[in-house]
Scaffold this active site. Structure first.
Site, mmCIF file in Angstrom:
data_model
loop_
_atom_site.group_PDB
_atom_site.id
_atom_site.type_symbol
_atom_site.label_atom_id
_atom_site.label_comp_id
_atom_site.label_asym_id
_atom_site.label_seq_id
_atom_site.Cartn_x
_atom_site.Cartn_y
_atom_site.Cartn_z
ATOM 1 N N LYS A 170 0.837 -1.187 0.000
ATOM 2 C CA LYS A 170 0.000 0.000 0.000
ATOM 3 C C LYS A 170 0.884 1.254 0.000
ATOM 4 C CE LYS A 170 -0.757 1.113 4.747
ATOM 5 N NZ LYS A 170 0.148 2.035 5.017
ATOM 6 N N HIS A 200 -0.512 -5.555 5.895
ATOM 7 C CA HIS A 200 0.226 -6.414 6.829
ATOM 8 C C HIS A 200 -0.571 -6.710 8.103
ATOM 9 C CE1 HIS A 200 1.526 -2.684 8.815
ATOM 10 N NE2 HIS A 200 1.917 -3.412 9.844
ATOM 11 N N GLU A 238 -0.299 5.098 17.801
ATOM 12 C CA GLU A 238 1.156 4.968 17.824
ATOM 13 C C GLU A 238 1.746 6.089 18.669
ATOM 14 O OE1 GLU A 238 2.877 3.404 13.803
ATOM 15 O OE2 GLU A 238 1.410 4.944 13.366
ATOM 16 N N HIS A 262 -5.888 -0.821 6.983
ATOM 17 C CA HIS A 262 -5.853 -1.655 8.189
ATOM 18 C C HIS A 262 -7.182 -1.626 8.956
ATOM 19 C CE1 HIS A 262 -1.724 -1.733 7.175
ATOM 20 N NE2 HIS A 262 -1.292 -0.712 7.885
HETATM 21 C C1 BG6 Z 1 2.014 1.083 8.198
HETATM 22 C C2 BG6 Z 1 1.853 2.577 8.165
HETATM 23 O O1 BG6 Z 1 1.103 0.479 7.316
HETATM 24 O O2 BG6 Z 1 1.769 0.598 9.507
HETATM 25 C C3 BG6 Z 1 2.748 3.249 9.190
HETATM 26 O O3 BG6 Z 1 2.177 3.065 6.866
HETATM 27 C C4 BG6 Z 1 2.569 2.617 10.543
HETATM 28 O O4 BG6 Z 1 2.489 4.648 9.253
HETATM 29 C C5 BG6 Z 1 2.678 1.105 10.461
HETATM 30 O O5 BG6 Z 1 3.555 3.144 11.419
HETATM 31 C C6 BG6 Z 1 2.369 0.448 11.787
HETATM 32 O O6 BG6 Z 1 2.520 -0.933 11.698
HETATM 33 P P1 BG6 Z 1 2.536 -1.824 13.026
HETATM 34 O O7 BG6 Z 1 2.601 -3.219 12.517
HETATM 35 O O8 BG6 Z 1 3.754 -1.412 13.794
HETATM 36 O O9 BG6 Z 1 1.281 -1.515 13.768
#
Ligand code: BG6
Length: 508
Positions: A170, A200, A238, A262
């Protein structure tokens, strides 16, 4: 025959891990952050777990003027720093023998000619069997040229039982129209069945556990509807800011970066009906039904919120505001926090709001799905304190501290009939001895095996943009995003949005 995602009662499936067939993986954008921190470590972990065939080869394609030796050093460093499983020389040798680097720019036909020679040589020397996957870990603006060059150099053409696949990261566009254009570009070169779009979050164990929780148990599903559920909150928070990703993030923002993919996928998995089987087509069909039933309220000024993190202190550290970050336009309207309320217009969910929010520089790194139940309609206690007890909540803790929490009222010890909220916890870390694999391990393996249930279909991507486009258009015409303090839970407008409905965000 489609391959099911989970076979809950199949003993053989549990004992025999799926192993990727002989194949070559080519990564475009190999020097980027994602490749270094996630993709290369995941590939090493797969080799370490014996899940890739010994006839596996990895080729990096990038502009740098490197030879195979430089590339080997780069891969080794990334693995030593970021791999989940222990570094061992034997695994490393197995992987390193199949490493190749091709130097070239994304539009240079010569680079693709060298790439074609390299993968053909690997087919011969390493036995990769003509099976080639191309991972585009690059900005979507380069998709057209890379796909075109792959086709011109014949890299997408297969013979007999060989396969060619493309794995794309993405963002799949920045709105519905651009997503359709991208899909058209990729579709000219690869069959839809050979396109693997990475979200992911679908590779995370706790997200897949939603299937097990909902469909392998009898007790949740009867309550999983508008009769019992008051509302659902899906949070992805985050602590980090945008770091060095200004180039990617400015103009994208939290809604496009997280909600479009997501969070709407999490919503789809939470709200969908039970698929007949957990195969790609059945699962996608159920998710699509949910996404096409999602409706935004009419008044977007009261059902959405957005903000930008201001300068301040977080965890004892002074941090920059979003507008002061290197590479960000000081007048940028890009949001680093986004919240929306939606409804799912189905019999199961009629009238139940789903609140989705995501932001950077918030109080804590946490992703969770909270199913908040209605209050008990009646409590038979005289002079009771039951009013103190809140609503039952089932929280699926996606990360960190993966697991589930159930909140319910219990009697406080003593002579009074007093009820207070308590929690019951299931933690992956306590219940299982195995560590959870990283999402990218699962998804890279699935793409190489050719198993697609965990990859969203283009139709899901488009439905998600259809949901979000009106919000993005509305924000474009609205004033600048509200500032919020780092370490907080987002802008005031997000709290007001909930308060207006007589609810509050959970403070995880
Ligand atoms: C990504 C985003 O898809 O997911 C990022 O582009 C984000 O901005 C990241 O920080 C977070 O992934 P995870 O697996 O650490 O929650």
């Amino acid at each position: 025959m489609e391959r099911p995602l989970l076979r809950l009662h199949d003993e053989d499936d549990r004992r025999l891990p799926r192993i990727a067939p002989p194949c070559s993986l080519v990564i475009f954008g190999i020097t980027g952050d994602l490749a270094r921190k996630k993709l290369l470590p995941a590939i090493y972990d797969l080799v370490n777990r014996g899940l890739l065939n010994p006839a596996f080869a990895l080729t990096g394609f990038a502009r740098r003027d490197w030879d195979n030796g430089d590339f080997e050093d780069f891969v080794r460093q990334a693995i030593e720093k970021h791999a989940r499983t222990e570094f061992n020389e034997r695994t490393w040798r197995q992987l390193a023998d199949g490493l190749r680097f091709v130097s070239g720019s994304f539009d240079d036909p010569e680079g693709y000619r060298r790439l074609a020679e390299t993968v053909a040589e690997l087919d011969r020397s390493r036995g990769t069997g003509g099976n080639h996957a191309f991972y585009l870990s690059i900005p979507p603006a380069y998709f057209p040229v890379v796909c075109e060059r792959l086709a011109e150099s014949g890299l997408n053409a297969r013979q007999g039982k060989e396969w060619r696949r493309v794995i794309i990261e993405k963002p799949f566009g920045h709105d519905l129209e651009s997503a359709q254009e991208l899909s058209e570009v990729v579709g000219r070169v690869f069959d839809e069945s050979d396109v693997f779009r990475i979200d992911h979050y679908l590779g995370k164990e706790t997200v897949q556990n939603l299937f097990a929780m909902r469909f392998a148990n009898a007790m949740f599903e009867p309550l999983w509807n508008a009769n019992y559920v008051d509302h659902v909150q899906i949070t992805m928070a985050e602590e980090i800011g945008i770091g060095t990703r200004a180039g990617y993030y400015d103009g994208i923002g939290a809604a496009r970066d997280i909600i479009q993919n997501h969070l709407l996928q999490l919503l789809a998995l939470t709200a969908m009906e039970e698929p007949v089987r957990l195969t790609q087509s059945e699962l996608r069909a159920e998710k699509e039904k949910v996404l096409s039933a999602v409706r935004l309220p009419e008044d977007l000024s009261t059902s959405t919120a957005r903000g930008q993190y201001a300068a301040g202190w977080q965890g004892g550290m002074e941090v920059k505001g979003f507008l002061d970050e290197d590479g960000i336009d000081e007048h940028s309207h890009t949001e680093t926090f986004a919240a929306i309320k939606v409804f799912v217009d189905t019999r199961r969910w009629a009238g139940v709001p789903f609140y989705l929010r995501s932001g950077k520089r918030l109080g804590k790194r946490v992703t969770e799905i909270a199913i908040v139940f209605k209050k008990s309609p009646h409590t038979p206690f005289e002079n009771s304190d039951a009013g103190e007890a809140g609503q039952n909540v089932l929280v699926v803790r996606v990360q960190p501290d993966e697991g589930m929490t159930l909140r319910f009222g219990a009697k406080v010890p003593g002579t009074q009939m007093q009820v207070r909220d308590v929690t019951m916890d299931f933690g992956y870390g306590h219940a299982f001895t195995e560590d959870s694999p990283e999402a990218y391990e699962r998804l890279i393996l699935d793409a190489l095996v050719g198993s697609a249930p965990l990859f969203p279909h283009q139709r899901e991507v488009e439905l998600s943009w259809k949901i979000l486009d009106p919000v993005l258009n509305y924000w474009q015409s609205a004033s600048a995003p509200e500032q919020y303090n780092p370490g907080s839970w987002g802008p005031e407008s997000a709290h007001e949005m909930m308060a207006r409905d007589g609810r509050a965000w959970r403070n995880p």
